[in-house]
Design an enzyme around this catalytic site. Sequence first.
Site, PDB file in Angstrom:
ATOM      1  N   ARG A 111     -68.243  -6.304 -64.078  1.00  0.00           N
ATOM      2  CA  ARG A 111     -69.597  -6.022 -63.584  1.00  0.00           C
ATOM      3  C   ARG A 111     -70.567  -5.563 -64.665  1.00  0.00           C
ATOM      4  O   ARG A 111     -70.162  -4.903 -65.622  1.00  0.00           O
ATOM      5  CB  ARG A 111     -69.538  -4.955 -62.487  1.00  0.00           C
ATOM      6  CG  ARG A 111     -68.862  -5.456 -61.231  1.00  0.00           C
ATOM      7  CD  ARG A 111     -68.679  -4.373 -60.190  1.00  0.00           C
ATOM      8  NE  ARG A 111     -68.086  -4.943 -58.972  1.00  0.00           N
ATOM      9  CZ  ARG A 111     -66.803  -5.271 -58.866  1.00  0.00           C
ATOM     10  NH1 ARG A 111     -65.973  -5.065 -59.859  1.00  0.00           N
ATOM     11  NH2 ARG A 111     -66.356  -5.809 -57.742  1.00  0.00           N
ATOM     12  N   HIS A 136     -68.735 -11.192 -62.980  1.00  0.00           N
ATOM     13  CA  HIS A 136     -68.026 -12.367 -63.495  1.00  0.00           C
ATOM     14  C   HIS A 136     -68.944 -13.511 -63.939  1.00  0.00           C
ATOM     15  O   HIS A 136     -68.706 -14.686 -63.616  1.00  0.00           O
ATOM     16  CB  HIS A 136     -67.022 -12.866 -62.454  1.00  0.00           C
ATOM     17  CG  HIS A 136     -65.883 -11.915 -62.197  1.00  0.00           C
ATOM     18  ND1 HIS A 136     -65.465 -10.989 -63.122  1.00  0.00           N
ATOM     19  CD2 HIS A 136     -65.076 -11.748 -61.104  1.00  0.00           C
ATOM     20  CE1 HIS A 136     -64.443 -10.306 -62.614  1.00  0.00           C
ATOM     21  NE2 HIS A 136     -64.195 -10.738 -61.393  1.00  0.00           N
ATOM     22  N   HIS A 210     -58.571 -15.146 -64.379  1.00  0.00           N
ATOM     23  CA  HIS A 210     -58.519 -14.479 -63.079  1.00  0.00           C
ATOM     24  C   HIS A 210     -57.411 -15.011 -62.170  1.00  0.00           C
ATOM     25  O   HIS A 210     -57.593 -15.104 -60.944  1.00  0.00           O
ATOM     26  CB  HIS A 210     -59.881 -14.589 -62.393  1.00  0.00           C
ATOM     27  CG  HIS A 210     -60.218 -13.468 -61.464  1.00  0.00           C
ATOM     28  ND1 HIS A 210     -59.514 -13.208 -60.310  1.00  0.00           N
ATOM     29  CD2 HIS A 210     -61.180 -12.523 -61.510  1.00  0.00           C
ATOM     30  CE1 HIS A 210     -60.051 -12.172 -59.688  1.00  0.00           C
ATOM     31  NE2 HIS A 210     -61.063 -11.728 -60.397  1.00  0.00           N
ATOM     32  N   ASP A 282     -58.537  -1.641 -58.227  1.00  0.00           N
ATOM     33  CA  ASP A 282     -59.520  -2.625 -58.706  1.00  0.00           C
ATOM     34  C   ASP A 282     -60.226  -1.929 -59.872  1.00  0.00           C
ATOM     35  O   ASP A 282     -61.414  -1.655 -59.828  1.00  0.00           O
ATOM     36  CB  ASP A 282     -60.491  -3.002 -57.587  1.00  0.00           C
ATOM     37  CG  ASP A 282     -61.347  -4.207 -57.957  1.00  0.00           C
ATOM     38  OD1 ASP A 282     -61.232  -4.678 -59.109  1.00  0.00           O
ATOM     39  OD2 ASP A 282     -62.134  -4.662 -57.101  1.00  0.00           O
ATOM     40  N   GLU A 347     -56.340  -8.723 -65.497  1.00  0.00           N
ATOM     41  CA  GLU A 347     -57.409  -9.378 -66.254  1.00  0.00           C
ATOM     42  C   GLU A 347     -57.655  -8.593 -67.537  1.00  0.00           C
ATOM     43  O   GLU A 347     -58.170  -7.478 -67.491  1.00  0.00           O
ATOM     44  CB  GLU A 347     -58.698  -9.410 -65.420  1.00  0.00           C
ATOM     45  CG  GLU A 347     -58.525  -9.993 -64.034  1.00  0.00           C
ATOM     46  CD  GLU A 347     -59.612  -9.508 -63.071  1.00  0.00           C
ATOM     47  OE1 GLU A 347     -60.798  -9.503 -63.445  1.00  0.00           O
ATOM     48  OE2 GLU A 347     -59.267  -9.121 -61.944  1.00  0.00           O
TER      49      GLU A 347
HETATM   50  C1  GLA Z   1     -62.488  -8.729 -59.731  1.00  0.00           C
HETATM   51  C2  GLA Z   1     -63.314  -7.623 -59.255  1.00  0.00           C
HETATM   52  C3  GLA Z   1     -62.989  -7.392 -57.834  1.00  0.00           C
HETATM   53  C4  GLA Z   1     -63.192  -8.644 -57.045  1.00  0.00           C
HETATM   54  C5  GLA Z   1     -62.357  -9.706 -57.553  1.00  0.00           C
HETATM   55  C6  GLA Z   1     -62.578 -10.976 -56.795  1.00  0.00           C
HETATM   56  O1  GLA Z   1     -61.180  -8.339 -59.893  1.00  0.00           O
HETATM   57  O2  GLA Z   1     -63.171  -6.446 -59.981  1.00  0.00           O
HETATM   58  O3  GLA Z   1     -63.776  -6.363 -57.349  1.00  0.00           O
HETATM   59  O4  GLA Z   1     -64.509  -9.051 -57.142  1.00  0.00           O
HETATM   60  O5  GLA Z   1     -62.628  -9.880 -58.918  1.00  0.00           O
HETATM   61  O6  GLA Z   1     -62.737 -10.774 -55.445  1.00  0.00           O
END
Ligand code: GLA
Length: 382
Positions: A111, A136, A210, A282, A347
């Site tokens: 982000r 992304h 991803h 996350d 990732e």
């Molecule tokens: C990344 C983001 C998540 C989500 C996924 C896809 O990992 O950090 O919050 O957006 O991609 O859904």
Amino acid sequence: MNFLSLISLSVSCKGNQKDLKDTKISKNNIVTIEKSIYGTTAKGEKVESYLLKNQKGMEVSIITYGGIITSLKVPNKKGISEEVVLGFSTLEQYMEPHPYFGALIGRYGNRIANAKFSLDGKTYTLAANNGNNSLHGGPEGFHRVIWAVEEVKEGEAASLKLKYLSKDGEEGFPGNLTVYVTYSLTQENTLDVLYEATTDQKTIVNLTQHTYFNLSGDFSKTVLDHEIVIDADQIVPVDDTLIPTGKFESVANTPFDFRKSKAIGKEINEANEQLKRGLGYDHCWVLNHQEKGFRFAASAYEPISGRLMEVRTTEPGIQLYTGNFLDGTLPTRNGNTYAQRTGFCLETQHYPDSPNQKDFPTTVLKPGEKYQSQTSFAFSIK
Ligand code: GLA
């Protein structure tokens, strides 16, 4: 004739050259590449699929749309190769909105707060595609473009070198960015991903992959029993829009401590503000031993199949995302649906929102410099 030309010949003249290719290659025990037509985009662009296969039971399929890994098969402890990544069965499904299954992510993975950043006093505005934030690389990021492909052979490994020119202003980013992503499959059951980029104007870059893994090979099961290790003493805590607060937080005595192997599900439902914000894991971990360059970062082990995946990287961070937003609506390859937490992503990347965080390692790329990042996914049995 050398092997490179032998392989391209066998690819372009599939059929009558097949026998020649099979005998020559298996005798020399190297990784093969097979090209096929995958589909046509709505704009009429042809999309191809490349199957890289070794003689140890590992194979990976990559399409030129989004550089997407559509399939990755590795052996379990009985030697049976099975699918271990989430994916669809048609190009149309990959062209519909989906949570980046298998895709290459750029120009900026993760982000950027308020979809804005500044370079040399000039503010650049990106599309806000995740609340007020950019996620992304934007709605038409690298996961939705067509990549050019070159096949490369080196020793026993085979590689696909993908190329994309992201034009000045594309998705709001400055500078013409020439990007190469090289996927290599080795005879040691390792998939290596090398990212390279150059620019003609100062810009920002943070590339990643991803893919969602489920090492059980059974997509009706969640990944909560997978045992994870992450070599990190700290995480990058986030606010409720998943933007970094700017400080790092120790993992000690928190559900984020994966320094010793722990099942994903063990503490995922604990009362913890960060887990609440991410709906689970996350988050980006601040990896240890950054001074070492390419090094061990994380691993995942699925006890029933015996599959172990080890991730190595040159990057300072790794985002563990536990498929929290999967909600049983997206179709599996065999008519079921992907339920919440049926896949996890690891990732490798620079920290989220680095362009707006002065204390984070820089993601700025200047003309004359080369962006280079390497990550490998090594599979074995434990
Ligand atoms: C990344 C983001 C998540 C989500 C996924 C896809 O990992 O950090 O919050 O957006 O991609 O859904």
